[in-house]
Design a protein around this motif. Structure first.
Motif, PDB file in Angstrom:
ATOM      1  N   ILE A   1       0.835  -1.212   0.000  1.00 32.65           N
ATOM      2  CA  ILE A   1       0.000   0.000   0.000  1.00 32.65           C
ATOM      3  C   ILE A   1       0.863   1.253   0.000  1.00 32.65           C
ATOM      4  O   ILE A   1       0.598   2.211  -0.736  1.00 32.65           O
ATOM      5  N   THR A   2       1.918   1.254   0.818  1.00 32.52           N
ATOM      6  CA  THR A   2       2.777   2.438   0.911  1.00 32.52           C
ATOM      7  C   THR A   2       3.462   2.725  -0.412  1.00 32.52           C
ATOM      8  O   THR A   2       3.558   3.884  -0.849  1.00 32.52           O
TER       9      THR A   2
ATOM     10  N   LEU B   1      -1.110   9.521   4.979  1.00 33.49           N
ATOM     11  CA  LEU B   1      -1.309   8.071   4.986  1.00 33.49           C
ATOM     12  C   LEU B   1      -1.398   7.605   6.437  1.00 33.49           C
ATOM     13  O   LEU B   1      -0.502   7.870   7.233  1.00 33.49           O
ATOM     14  N   PHE B   2      -2.492   6.907   6.764  1.00 33.79           N
ATOM     15  CA  PHE B   2      -2.726   6.437   8.130  1.00 33.79           C
ATOM     16  C   PHE B   2      -2.929   4.924   8.132  1.00 33.79           C
ATOM     17  O   PHE B   2      -3.665   4.395   7.297  1.00 33.79           O
TER      18      PHE B   2
ATOM     19  N   GLN C   1       9.323   2.641   9.556  1.00 31.06           N
ATOM     20  CA  GLN C   1      10.472   2.554   8.659  1.00 31.06           C
ATOM     21  C   GLN C   1      10.026   2.392   7.208  1.00 31.06           C
ATOM     22  O   GLN C   1      10.648   2.949   6.293  1.00 31.06           O
ATOM     23  N   ILE C   2       8.942   1.652   6.988  1.00 35.39           N
ATOM     24  CA  ILE C   2       8.415   1.505   5.630  1.00 35.39           C
ATOM     25  C   ILE C   2       8.005   2.859   5.073  1.00 35.39           C
ATOM     26  O   ILE C   2       8.322   3.209   3.926  1.00 35.39           O
TER      27      ILE C   2
ATOM     28  N   GLY D   1       9.825   7.857   1.521  1.00 35.17           N
ATOM     29  CA  GLY D   1       9.897   9.302   1.449  1.00 35.17           C
ATOM     30  C   GLY D   1       8.862  10.060   2.253  1.00 35.17           C
ATOM     31  O   GLY D   1       8.736  11.288   2.100  1.00 35.17           O
ATOM     32  N   PHE D   2       8.108   9.371   3.099  1.00 33.35           N
ATOM     33  CA  PHE D   2       7.134  10.078   3.925  1.00 33.35           C
ATOM     34  C   PHE D   2       7.845  10.828   5.050  1.00 33.35           C
ATOM     35  O   PHE D   2       8.928  10.445   5.495  1.00 33.35           O
ATOM     36  N   ARG D   3       7.216  11.883   5.517  1.00 36.47           N
ATOM     37  CA  ARG D   3       7.781  12.691   6.598  1.00 36.47           C
ATOM     38  C   ARG D   3       6.729  12.882   7.689  1.00 36.47           C
ATOM     39  O   ARG D   3       5.599  12.417   7.556  1.00 36.47           O
ATOM     40  N   ASP D   4       7.111  13.571   8.746  1.00 36.26           N
ATOM     41  CA  ASP D   4       6.200  13.790   9.884  1.00 36.26           C
ATOM     42  C   ASP D   4       5.559  12.480  10.322  1.00 36.26           C
ATOM     43  O   ASP D   4       4.338  12.396  10.545  1.00 36.26           O
TER      44      ASP D   4
END
Length: 287
Positions: free
Chosen positions: A232-233, A246-247, A260-261, A266-269
């Protein structure tokens, strides 16, 4: 002759004998369901004779519960986020743990006019609740199971008076049959998911209500439960609008791995949220 009070006590005793927790409350719920009254109405007629047909149906329901068949499947409904949802063996039973996920989304990303996607929607309780309590203009629930989507559609209709507000139309909450993003179109402000995340070997240790009756398709995740978070990520990167959210609901030991995934893509916060028991329950991040 047996009175309603005697029948209720008989049910309580039978459930207790079979190791059903909260046997008193469960017997009460079953009697109310079978007889079609609430607790106040029961108290007014507790010492009246039970209807023979209702007596038979109550005993049958109690015996079914004694096999650890889930109470919610017998009743056909489950409460979630102050709403009522229809449930059957095609879907997971909504749980309070998942309310933490919905509450976190509403707190962090209640985007007015936003487009919302609920991946692995199951009963539709997450999508419906977010539309009912949030300000999104459109919600889409996705599942690979057509049987689950049938339940979600019913729940969307059943709760329409709660989510069809602020100028929304009935077409603003839709359901898509898809293997993850395969049949999903467009970009989203928020993607939320309670995916299958329990490793196969762990499922065998779960309480029988879950292990023997809830859909394994909605429970089991390969790769130590991380399979769907990774899939999904990877796709969510391309399906979220800039600054999109993304939750995930997670297992209590998966916070570090799922974080970590998100970081690897490249996700932040990125943050982890705990449930009322103090266990990691939600991981979220921003594109």
């Amino acid at each position: 002759m047996i009175t309603l009070r005697q029948l209720l006590k008989e049910g309580e005793k039978r459930l207790q004998e079979k190791g059903i927790e909260n046997s008193t409350m469960e017997a009460r719920y079953l009697l109310e369901y079978i007889c079609g009254f609430n607790w106040a109405q029961y108290l007014l007629q507790a010492d009246t004779e039970a209807d023979p047909q209702e007596e038979r149906r109550f005993r049958e329901a109690v015996e079914r519960r004694c096999t650890h068949y889930p109470l919610q499947y017998i009743l056909g409904t489950a409460g979630f986020m102050g709403l009522e949802f229809m449930v059957n063996e095609a879907v997971l039973i909504p749980r309070m743990d998942t309310e933490v996920l919905v509450e976190t989304v509403l707190e962090k990303a209640n985007i007015s006019g936003g487009r919302l996607l609920d991946m692995c929607t199951g009963s539709g309780c997450i999508a419906v609740s977010l539309m009912a309590h949030g300000d999104y203009s459109q919600g889409i629930g996705v599942d690979i199971s057509e049987d689950a989507l049938d339940v979600a559609r019913m729940n969307g209709i059943f709760n329409m008076r709660h989510w069809k507000k602020d100028g929304r139309q009935k077409e603003d909450l839709t359901w898509v049959h898809s293997n993850l993003f395969e049949n999903v179109e467009g970009e989203f402000d928020v993607i939320v998911s309670n995916p299958p995340y329990i490793p196969a070997q762990v499922i065998e240790t779960l309480m029988p209500e879950v292990r023997d009756y809830e859909p394994r398709l909605a429970l089991e995740g390969a790769d130590e439960g991380l399979e769907f978070y990774k899939k999904i990520t990877e796709e969510a990167v391309n399906r979220l609008k800039p600054e999109g959210w993304l939750f995930y609901e997670i297992g209590c030991e998966q916070g570090e791995a799922v974080s970590q995934i998100l970081k690897d893509h490249g996700f932040r916060d990125i943050h982890t949220v705990r449930d009322l028991a103090g266990l990691d329950r939600v991981v979220y991040g921003r594109r």
